[in-house]
Design a protein around this motif. Structure first.
Motif, PDB file in Angstrom:
ATOM      1  N   SER A   5     -37.073  95.832 -11.898  1.00 56.52           N
ATOM      2  CA  SER A   5     -35.744  95.701 -12.506  1.00 56.52           C
ATOM      3  C   SER A   5     -35.777  95.096 -13.906  1.00 56.52           C
ATOM      4  CB  SER A   5     -34.852  94.832 -11.616  1.00 56.52           C
ATOM      5  OG  SER A   5     -35.385  93.520 -11.504  1.00 56.52           O
ATOM      6  N   VAL A   6     -36.921  94.604 -14.354  1.00 58.42           N
ATOM      7  CA  VAL A   6     -37.004  93.924 -15.646  1.00 58.42           C
ATOM      8  C   VAL A   6     -36.900  94.944 -16.778  1.00 58.42           C
ATOM      9  CG1 VAL A   6     -38.444  92.514 -17.161  1.00 58.42           C
ATOM     10  CG2 VAL A   6     -38.379  92.045 -14.704  1.00 58.42           C
ATOM     11  N   ASN A   7     -36.009  94.653 -17.723  1.00 59.65           N
ATOM     12  CA  ASN A   7     -35.776  95.543 -18.855  1.00 59.65           C
ATOM     13  C   ASN A   7     -36.943  95.503 -19.845  1.00 59.65           C
ATOM     14  OD1 ASN A   7     -34.552  96.081 -21.746  1.00 59.65           O
ATOM     15  ND2 ASN A   7     -33.149  97.014 -20.283  1.00 59.65           N
ATOM     16  N   ASP A   8     -37.289  96.652 -20.417  1.00 62.15           N
ATOM     17  CA  ASP A   8     -38.397  96.725 -21.371  1.00 62.15           C
ATOM     18  C   ASP A   8     -38.159  95.845 -22.595  1.00 62.15           C
ATOM     19  OD1 ASP A   8     -39.175  98.605 -19.559  1.00 62.15           O
ATOM     20  OD2 ASP A   8     -39.506 100.215 -21.005  1.00 62.15           O
ATOM     21  N   LEU A   9     -36.920  95.788 -23.053  1.00 60.29           N
ATOM     22  CA  LEU A   9     -36.601  94.964 -24.219  1.00 60.29           C
ATOM     23  C   LEU A   9     -36.806  93.486 -23.911  1.00 60.29           C
ATOM     24  CD1 LEU A   9     -35.520  94.675 -27.086  1.00 60.29           C
ATOM     25  CD2 LEU A   9     -33.187  94.744 -26.149  1.00 60.29           C
ATOM     26  N   THR A  10     -36.508  93.079 -22.684  1.00 59.28           N
ATOM     27  CA  THR A  10     -36.726  91.686 -22.280  1.00 59.28           C
ATOM     28  C   THR A  10     -38.204  91.322 -22.341  1.00 59.28           C
ATOM     29  OG1 THR A  10     -34.804  91.773 -20.800  1.00 59.28           O
ATOM     30  CG2 THR A  10     -36.387  90.015 -20.412  1.00 59.28           C
ATOM     31  N   VAL A  11     -39.055  92.240 -21.887  1.00 61.28           N
ATOM     32  CA  VAL A  11     -40.501  92.016 -21.943  1.00 61.28           C
ATOM     33  C   VAL A  11     -40.960  91.865 -23.390  1.00 61.28           C
ATOM     34  CG1 VAL A  11     -42.768  93.018 -21.438  1.00 61.28           C
ATOM     35  CG2 VAL A  11     -40.915  93.223 -19.780  1.00 61.28           C
ATOM     36  N   PHE A  12     -40.438  92.709 -24.265  1.00 65.76           N
ATOM     37  CA  PHE A  12     -40.824  92.619 -25.679  1.00 65.76           C
ATOM     38  C   PHE A  12     -40.423  91.265 -26.260  1.00 65.76           C
ATOM     39  CE2 PHE A  12     -40.272  92.986 -30.206  1.00 65.76           C
ATOM     40  CZ  PHE A  12     -41.382  93.714 -30.603  1.00 65.76           C
ATOM     41  N   LYS A  13     -39.210  90.828 -25.984  1.00 70.11           N
ATOM     42  CA  LYS A  13     -38.734  89.552 -26.528  1.00 70.11           C
ATOM     43  C   LYS A  13     -39.572  88.380 -26.031  1.00 70.11           C
ATOM     44  CE  LYS A  13     -33.857  90.851 -27.136  1.00 70.11           C
ATOM     45  NZ  LYS A  13     -32.461  90.579 -26.684  1.00 70.11           N
ATOM     46  N   GLU A  14     -39.962  88.431 -24.750  1.00 73.28           N
ATOM     47  CA  GLU A  14     -40.672  87.296 -24.154  1.00 73.28           C
ATOM     48  C   GLU A  14     -42.165  87.283 -24.471  1.00 73.28           C
ATOM     49  OE1 GLU A  14     -39.846  87.480 -20.004  1.00 73.28           O
ATOM     50  OE2 GLU A  14     -37.768  86.765 -20.207  1.00 73.28           O
ATOM     51  N   VAL A  15     -42.769  88.467 -24.663  1.00 77.63           N
ATOM     52  CA  VAL A  15     -44.232  88.548 -24.749  1.00 77.63           C
ATOM     53  C   VAL A  15     -44.742  88.971 -26.123  1.00 77.63           C
ATOM     54  CG1 VAL A  15     -46.306  89.561 -23.717  1.00 77.63           C
ATOM     55  CG2 VAL A  15     -44.293  89.130 -22.282  1.00 77.63           C
ATOM     56  N   TRP A  16     -44.077  89.943 -26.744  1.00 74.12           N
ATOM     57  CA  TRP A  16     -44.637  90.561 -27.949  1.00 74.12           C
ATOM     58  C   TRP A  16     -43.851  90.291 -29.227  1.00 74.12           C
ATOM     59  CZ3 TRP A  16     -44.885  95.238 -24.268  1.00 74.12           C
ATOM     60  CH2 TRP A  16     -46.034  95.143 -23.467  1.00 74.12           C
ATOM     61  N   THR A  65     -43.890  87.823 -31.077  1.00 80.53           N
ATOM     62  CA  THR A  65     -44.604  86.951 -32.027  1.00 80.53           C
ATOM     63  C   THR A  65     -45.553  87.754 -32.929  1.00 80.53           C
ATOM     64  OG1 THR A  65     -46.356  86.547 -30.395  1.00 80.53           O
ATOM     65  CG2 THR A  65     -44.513  84.978 -30.461  1.00 80.53           C
ATOM     66  N   LYS A  66     -45.650  89.073 -32.696  1.00 82.31           N
ATOM     67  CA  LYS A  66     -46.567  89.902 -33.489  1.00 82.31           C
ATOM     68  C   LYS A  66     -46.052  90.028 -34.928  1.00 82.31           C
ATOM     69  CE  LYS A  66     -48.960  91.048 -29.750  1.00 82.31           C
ATOM     70  NZ  LYS A  66     -50.344  90.605 -29.507  1.00 82.31           N
ATOM     71  N   GLU A  67     -46.933  89.793 -35.887  1.00 84.60           N
ATOM     72  CA  GLU A  67     -46.547  89.835 -37.291  1.00 84.60           C
ATOM     73  C   GLU A  67     -47.126  91.061 -38.001  1.00 84.60           C
ATOM     74  OE1 GLU A  67     -47.936  86.155 -38.916  1.00 84.60           O
ATOM     75  OE2 GLU A  67     -46.258  85.005 -38.083  1.00 84.60           O
ATOM     76  N   ASN A  68     -46.425  91.489 -39.070  1.00 84.34           N
ATOM     77  CA  ASN A  68     -46.898  92.573 -39.937  1.00 84.34           C
ATOM     78  C   ASN A  68     -47.271  93.820 -39.135  1.00 84.34           C
ATOM     79  OD1 ASN A  68     -46.792  90.741 -42.190  1.00 84.34           O
ATOM     80  ND2 ASN A  68     -48.744  89.884 -41.467  1.00 84.34           N
TER      81      ASN A  68
END
Length: 300
Positions: A180-191, A193-196
């Motif tokens: 049930s976890v939304n893909d956007l939620t995963v991006f906000k929580e895990v990824w 912090t990725k720069e450039n």
């Protein structure tokens, strides 16, 4: 008895597992008891699993054990019963997880674009949404897959992968969440912090407010196909249609290989079907064991 080509593959896989065990995997399944010395080693169990899935397409634990009994007893004479093999295999869920992390780090291809990442997820189904899920309840729940238009119980496999020219992308990181976890939620929580970085995702990642701040803070951009604005007048839609269609097509073409990666993973390992799993550790072995098989396939 297996032929010489397969025997060579078996030895190579065993060598890789033993090498990784000596460095770090042994600490994930270390035993602190008088029964710490086993007739069949953890390295041998992992080798049997990886070889049987990768070389012989035996996807279930029962099929793997039967194949080993029929063809690999000369190599593993102390194989033991199916029940003992299954229990020992489930104890190695963390070892498979760490093995996947090691293989990703060690076999990073030189042709990756380090500033371009593709994003997507796929369902891992433990049972149909029409039934009540009873397996691995601590990590599974009910979700919906829009691509297949189905409800299901299980988990999601999220992949962040480096883009490669005219090739299947190479995973940078893999995350497992409840269905049930939304893909956007995963991006906000895990990824987030990725720069450039340029990210290419589908419409689920549309969030102008979040990604505007993300671009300012991290100098990273999320590109997705254009999503129609609810309530927007038809005249404005018609005016922007040509540009939006071209942009959406370009983004979709760039991110399409991540779907090819998932299709390749399913074809090689049958990872999407987890209906025969009966425990949380068994599900983790199914997930990370099959991903490890895919990387073993790339190595050899």
């Amino acid at each position: 008895m297996i032929n010489q080509t397969k025997a060579l593959k078996l030895v190579k896989i065993y060598s890789v597992i033993c090498e990784r065990f000596e460095k770090d995997l042994k600490y994930t399944c270390e035993r602190f008891s008088n029964n710490d010395k086993q007739d069949l080693t953890d390295q041998e169990i992992m080798t049997i699993y990886l070889f049987s899935v990768e070389e012989e397409q035996r996807f279930s634990v029962k099929q793997i054990h039967k194949y080993a009994c029929d063809w690999l007893l000369d190599w593993f004479p102390r194989l033991g019963s199916y029940s003992a093999f299954s229990n020992r295999l489930n104890r190695l869920s963390e070892a498979f997880k760490d093995l996947v992390t090691d293989l990703i780090a060690i076999h990073y291809p030189e042709d990756c674009f380090p500033n371009q990442s593709l994003l997507d997820s796929m369902p891992i189904v433990t049972c149909s949404g029409k039934r009540s899920g009873k397996v691995a309840k601590d990590i599974t729940d009910k979700g919906y897959c829009s691509t297949k238009s189905m409800y299901y119980y299980g988990v999601k496999l999220h992949a962040l992968a480096f883009r490669r020219e005219n090739k299947i992308p190479f995973p940078e990181e893999i995350q497992i969440t409840s269905a049930s976890v939304n893909d956007l939620t995963v991006f906000k929580e895990v990824w987030s912090t990725k720069e450039n970085r340029y990210f290419f995702g589908d419409k689920i990642y549309m969030n102008k407010e979040f990604f505007s701040e993300f671009e300012k803070e991290k100098n990273s951009v999320m590109m997705t196909p254009v999503k129609a604005v609810k309530g927007e007048c038809q005249e404005i839609r018609n005016r922007d249609k040509a540009f939006n269609d071209l942009y959406s097509t370009a983004v979709s073409r760039i991110r399409q290989p991540i779907e090819s990666f998932f299709n390749w993973l399913i074809q090689k390992t049958d990872i999407q079907r987890a209906s025969k799993v009966r425990s949380t550790k068994g599900l983790l072995v199914h997930l990370f064991g099959k991903i490890a098989v895919a990387f073993i396939n790339l190595i050899f």
